[in-house]
Design a protein around this motif. Structure first.
Motif, PDB file in Angstrom:
ATOM      1  N   LEU A  42     -69.640  29.896 -31.943  1.00  0.00           N
ATOM      2  CA  LEU A  42     -68.568  29.810 -32.951  1.00  0.00           C
ATOM      3  C   LEU A  42     -67.233  29.671 -32.226  1.00  0.00           C
ATOM      4  O   LEU A  42     -66.418  30.599 -32.197  1.00  0.00           O
ATOM      5  N   PRO A  43     -66.986  28.530 -31.618  1.00  0.00           N
ATOM      6  CA  PRO A  43     -65.753  28.371 -30.818  1.00  0.00           C
ATOM      7  C   PRO A  43     -64.478  28.457 -31.644  1.00  0.00           C
ATOM      8  O   PRO A  43     -63.417  28.698 -31.095  1.00  0.00           O
ATOM      9  N   GLU A  44     -64.583  28.265 -32.940  1.00  0.00           N
ATOM     10  CA  GLU A  44     -63.390  28.307 -33.787  1.00  0.00           C
ATOM     11  C   GLU A  44     -63.202  29.678 -34.426  1.00  0.00           C
ATOM     12  O   GLU A  44     -62.394  29.841 -35.331  1.00  0.00           O
ATOM     13  N   GLY A  45     -63.959  30.647 -33.971  1.00  0.00           N
ATOM     14  CA  GLY A  45     -63.864  31.976 -34.534  1.00  0.00           C
ATOM     15  C   GLY A  45     -62.561  32.675 -34.191  1.00  0.00           C
ATOM     16  O   GLY A  45     -61.802  32.252 -33.317  1.00  0.00           O
ATOM     17  N   THR A  46     -62.308  33.785 -34.876  1.00  0.00           N
ATOM     18  CA  THR A  46     -61.067  34.538 -34.700  1.00  0.00           C
ATOM     19  C   THR A  46     -61.404  35.955 -34.211  1.00  0.00           C
ATOM     20  O   THR A  46     -62.535  36.453 -34.399  1.00  0.00           O
ATOM     21  N   PRO A  47     -60.456  36.621 -33.582  1.00  0.00           N
ATOM     22  CA  PRO A  47     -60.697  38.016 -33.158  1.00  0.00           C
ATOM     23  C   PRO A  47     -61.079  38.928 -34.316  1.00  0.00           C
ATOM     24  O   PRO A  47     -61.910  39.826 -34.157  1.00  0.00           O
ATOM     25  N   THR A  48     -60.467  38.710 -35.468  1.00  0.00           N
ATOM     26  CA  THR A  48     -60.787  39.548 -36.632  1.00  0.00           C
ATOM     27  C   THR A  48     -62.243  39.381 -37.021  1.00  0.00           C
ATOM     28  O   THR A  48     -62.948  40.361 -37.319  1.00  0.00           O
ATOM     29  N   GLU A  49     -62.715  38.122 -37.035  1.00  0.00           N
ATOM     30  CA  GLU A  49     -64.106  37.854 -37.380  1.00  0.00           C
ATOM     31  C   GLU A  49     -65.044  38.460 -36.330  1.00  0.00           C
ATOM     32  O   GLU A  49     -66.090  39.021 -36.664  1.00  0.00           O
ATOM     33  N   PHE A  50     -64.649  38.363 -35.087  1.00  0.00           N
ATOM     34  CA  PHE A  50     -65.473  38.930 -34.004  1.00  0.00           C
ATOM     35  C   PHE A  50     -65.570  40.450 -34.144  1.00  0.00           C
ATOM     36  O   PHE A  50     -66.635  41.043 -33.940  1.00  0.00           O
ATOM     37  N   GLN A  51     -64.461  41.072 -34.522  1.00  0.00           N
ATOM     38  CA  GLN A  51     -64.480  42.527 -34.724  1.00  0.00           C
ATOM     39  C   GLN A  51     -65.425  42.897 -35.862  1.00  0.00           C
ATOM     40  O   GLN A  51     -66.153  43.891 -35.775  1.00  0.00           O
TER      41      GLN A  51
END
Length: 824
Positions: free
Chosen positions: A712-721
């Motif tokens: 998911l290269p377009e992911g965000t830190p919030t989503e990763f958290q």
């Protein structure tokens, strides 16, 4: 030859000492050749010397010949001048005699013609005094021809006297003829049998006089004939709009009763034709005054009846006098009338009559129509004059009441049709459109037929604007009929605000509205083309239905979006059921979950019916919007789950593959393959994001960040958290991984892909989301799974080892949902 070349030549000829014995023969040969060349040069020099001498002699001979020729030419010219002088001296006396003869002949001829002119004028004077019109007409022709011979002698007193006398005689003849014609139409012609014959002979005299005399006589006759008409219909009793028909009856009766008497006029005069022109212009003036002096708006029935009788009269004149218009019948419409009353007939009865006629082209009311003078040549009926519209054009500015009545009638019929609409189609219908749409265009066509029989100018254009208004109103009614979302405090409190719930009947209705709007859009364009072909050219460029077509396009888009929203609402329960599954406590991976079965039931129940009702282009638009809405929603719904264990992630991965398969089967369920390839690519890419998300959840803790960046290269830190929370990590552990993730950022770069591979199916901009390349996802997934497998052999958890064991087992199976996951 150069020295070196001569040496080479000698060496070549005498290569050896023994060959030197041939020197003497060679020298003799060379000397012989030199002597031959010298002899040739000497002969050439001598010949050239002789040629130059001969050329000089030839030039001198040519010069002498030219000088001799010039001398002979001058001698011939001198002799010619002498001969010309001699001929002139011989012919001098003969020319004088020739001129004398010519003058004597001209004088004798002129005197003879003068004698004839004097005699003819005297005879004409006698005929004029005795009113011998027939003989006088012939004598006029003779005198006119004789007078033409004396045009060059206008200054001669005798000629001037004769011309003046001839002019006075013509004036006397004119006054006598006009005096005799003044009794025509007074009844004397029936009492005096010789009067008609005398007037007929008088027409011959008028033809022999100037053309202006004939025009004046005919004009006086027409004015005298119309005097009684003017007096009758300017009175208070008959100067009314409802008496218009009696005007035309009067002129028809006048033409019929005087037909025998008016035969005294030569056919070339076309007296009835010119009389009708004067009648039409006078009638138009009187009708304009009547219409302008009305204190209130005219009664529609009376106005239309007067206009219809006028059109019929104009068409009769066009046929009688050979105008270009041709009569055509138009099929009558039994129920095309409008309500209203007139003194003698209802408006519906009037319309039934004028629907059988094709109205002629109207003449612009601003054109000049006064008097015969100044018009084109009227010697031939219809030449330069068009009876069509000569009277009826005066009604044009006052037909607004008719347009208003048509608008009210159309609007009432529209309301009635909408009220009577069942919002369903008849059983066995092939069109799947609402019957009210066809009825709307039917009443519009009837209205158009009625108006085109009356006028093709401003009134028809105004009615076209009414058609636009009616169609826009119908589009609004279709729009308002679409299912609406929940509103109010209760809907807001329950989270249902704006949501649209649709039943199977609602879905069918939406499809009917889509098909109906498409039919209306197409038919509106055809209607505009039909009107532009029949309307006056000055209005044709302003006739288009673009605004109306845009209204129906908006209805189509809104209906399809409503259909998508209604189907989305059905998925709410299944999405909620997905979040209620205890993903953190699942012990084993089984078959697909119940919520997947629910999604499958909704799809297999609704899609076949919708595919049958919608056209291919609209079904493609619908499924694209459905996929662009449902796929991202499923992805986001994963984050709404609480905690997901490794077994739960494996089960959810299996469910995701099942949902993907269900969505890919949507085009085939609808039995429509148009655009299926693009749809398949889009669904595969979108659902691949959900699969990638679950594989990130399944990855070990120490490689989760790398796996997330890869898949998911377009992911965000919030989503990763949020992913870390789904894995069940504690806050402290989460913070360490997050710090490392934010520190390194996205280190895995995706290969560039073409813009075509990134294209998503047609969908609204609001629903569009970024779509990673399919090839990029596959490459990254294989790389990450390889690394994950390697990690699993060493430091992976027990759960991940179990996942790898399941994958190995799945490779040996030929079918099953879990096997499909690794065949994707």
């Amino acid at each position: 030859m150069e020295k070196s070349s001569a040496i080479d030549y000698i060496n070549q000829m005498f290569p050896t000492e023994a060959s030197l014995s041939g020197v003497e023969p060679l020298m003799q040969k060379i000397h012989s050749e030199i002597r031959r060349v010298d002899a040739s040069i000497l002969a050439a020099v001598r010949q050239q010397s002789n040629s130059g001498t001969k050329a000089k002699e030839d030039l001198a001979a040519a010069t002498c010949a030219v000088e001799e020729l010039m001398y002979k030419i001058r001698e011939i010219k001198t002799k010619a001048e002498q001969s010309e002088t001699m001929v002139q001296e011989i012919c001098r006396d003969i020319k004088k005699l020739d001129f004398a003869k010519k003058h004597i002949t001209t004088t004798i001829t002129a005197l003879h013609r003068l004698t004839m002119l004097v005699s003819a004028v005297e005879q004409l004077q006698m005929m004029a005094s005795k009113r011998q019109y027939k003989e006088a007409a012939a004598q006029l022709e003779a005198v006119n021809q004789l007078c033409s011979h004396f045009d060059a002698y206008r200054d001669v007193p005798k000629i001037t006297e004769l011309r003046e006398k001839f002019k006075n005689i013509k004036q006397i003849l004119k006054s006598h003829v006009f005096s005799d014609f003044s009794s025509l139409g007074t009844g004397k012609e029936t009492e005096e049998t010789n009067l008609l014959r005398q007037l007929s002979d008088g027409c011959l005299v008028v033809d022999a006089l100037e053309p202006s005399v004939r025009e004046e006589l005919v004009k006086n006759f027409c004015n005298r004939e119309l005097t009684s008409y003017r007096q009758i219909f300017e009175g208070a009793e008959l100067a009314k709009l409802d008496k218009t028909e009696r005007r035309y009856a009067w002129i028809k009766r006048r033409l019929r009763t005087n037909e025998e008497i008016w035969k005294i006029f030569p056919p070339s005069w076309h007296v009835p034709y010119l009389l009708c022109i004067q009648f039409c212009k006078l009638t138009r003036t009187q009708l304009m005054e009547i219409l302008e002096n009305l204190k209130e708006k005219p009664d529609v029935g009376t106005l239309l009846l007067a206009l219809q009788r006028t059109l019929e009269f104009e068409e009769e004149l066009a046929e009688k006098f050979g105008a270009s218009a041709q009569s055509k019948e138009i099929t009558s419409d039994s129920d095309g009338g409008v309500k209203g009353q007139s003194n003698s007939q209802s408006v519906s009865e009037i319309r039934k009559k004028y629907e059988k006629k094709l109205a002629a082209h109207q003449i612009n009311g601003s054109k000049e129509r006064d008097g015969v003078d100044g018009q084109k040549d009227f010697s031939v009926p219809g030449a330069g004059f068009n009876f069509q519209g000569i009277i009826s054009s005066c009604f044009e500015p006052h037909l607004s009441v008719y347009v208003e009545l048509e608008e009210r009638t159309l609007m009432e019929n529209l309301e009635k049709l909408v009220q009577e609409e069942t919002w369903d189609t008849e059983e066995g219908s092939q069109t799947n459109i609402l019957s009210s749409s066809m009825q709307v265009f039917l009443i519009i066509r009837r209205s158009l037929k009625r108006c085109s029989a009356l006028t093709k100018n401003q009134t028809l254009f105004n009615l076209f604007k009414v058609f636009e208004k009616i169609l826009k109103a119908y589009a609004t009614k279709l729009f308002n009929r679409l299912p609406k979302g929940g509103t109010g405090l209760v809907a807001a409190a329950t989270g249902m605000d704006g949501q649209i719930k649709t039943s199977e009947r609602d879905e069918r209705l939406i499809c009917y509205i889509v098909n109906t709007a498409e039919y209306c859009q197409k038919t509106a364009g055809e209607l505009a083309d039909n009107i532009s072909n029949m309307i006056d050219p000055q209005f044709a460029g302003r006739v288009d239905m673009l605004e109306v077509q845009d209204e129906f396009k908006a209805v189509i888009v809104k209906a399809l979006v409503t259909l998508v929203l209604g189907l989305e609402a059905k998925f709410d329960a299944e999405m909620a059921a997905m979040t209620r599954v205890p993903w953190s406590s699942l012990e084993s991976v089984g078959d697909q979950s119940e919520y997947v079965n629910g999604i499958n039931t909704i799809i297999t129940t609704s899609i076949p019916a919708l595919g049958k009702l919608l056209s291919p282009i609209h079904f493609e638009f619908f499924v694209d919007k459905l996929a662009s809405s449902l796929s991202p929603r499923f992805y986001q719904n994963i984050f709404k789950c609480k905690q997901i264990s490794e077994t739960g992630a494996q089960q959810m991965l299996l469910d995701t593959q099942a949902v993907k398969t269900i969505l890919l089967e949507v085009p085939s369920l609808g039995r429509q393959t148009s655009g299926a390839a693009n749809y398949t690519k889009f669904v595969s890419r979108e659902m691949s994001k959900a699969e990638a998300l679950l594989k990130v959840i399944l990855s070990p803790i120490d490689s989760v960040a790398d796996t997330y960046r890869a898949l998911l290269p377009e992911g965000t830190p919030t989503e990763f958290q949020r992913i870390l929370e789904l894995k069940g990590l504690k806050k402290a552990d989460q913070q360490t991984i997050l710090d490392d993730f934010n520190k390194h950022g996205s280190s895995i770069k995706q290969p560039a892909v073409s813009s075509s591979s990134m294209a998503a199916p047609t969908a609204p901009a609001a629903l569009a989301i970024p779509i990673p390349s399919a090839s990029a996802v596959i490459v990254s997934r294989e790389d990450v799974l390889t690394r994950a497998a390697a990690l699993g052999r060493g430091a992976a958890t027990t759960g991940f080892k179990r996942f790898l064991a399941l994958t190995e087992a799945a490779k040996d199976r030929k079918d099953g949902p879990f096997r499909k996951l690794f065949n994707a």
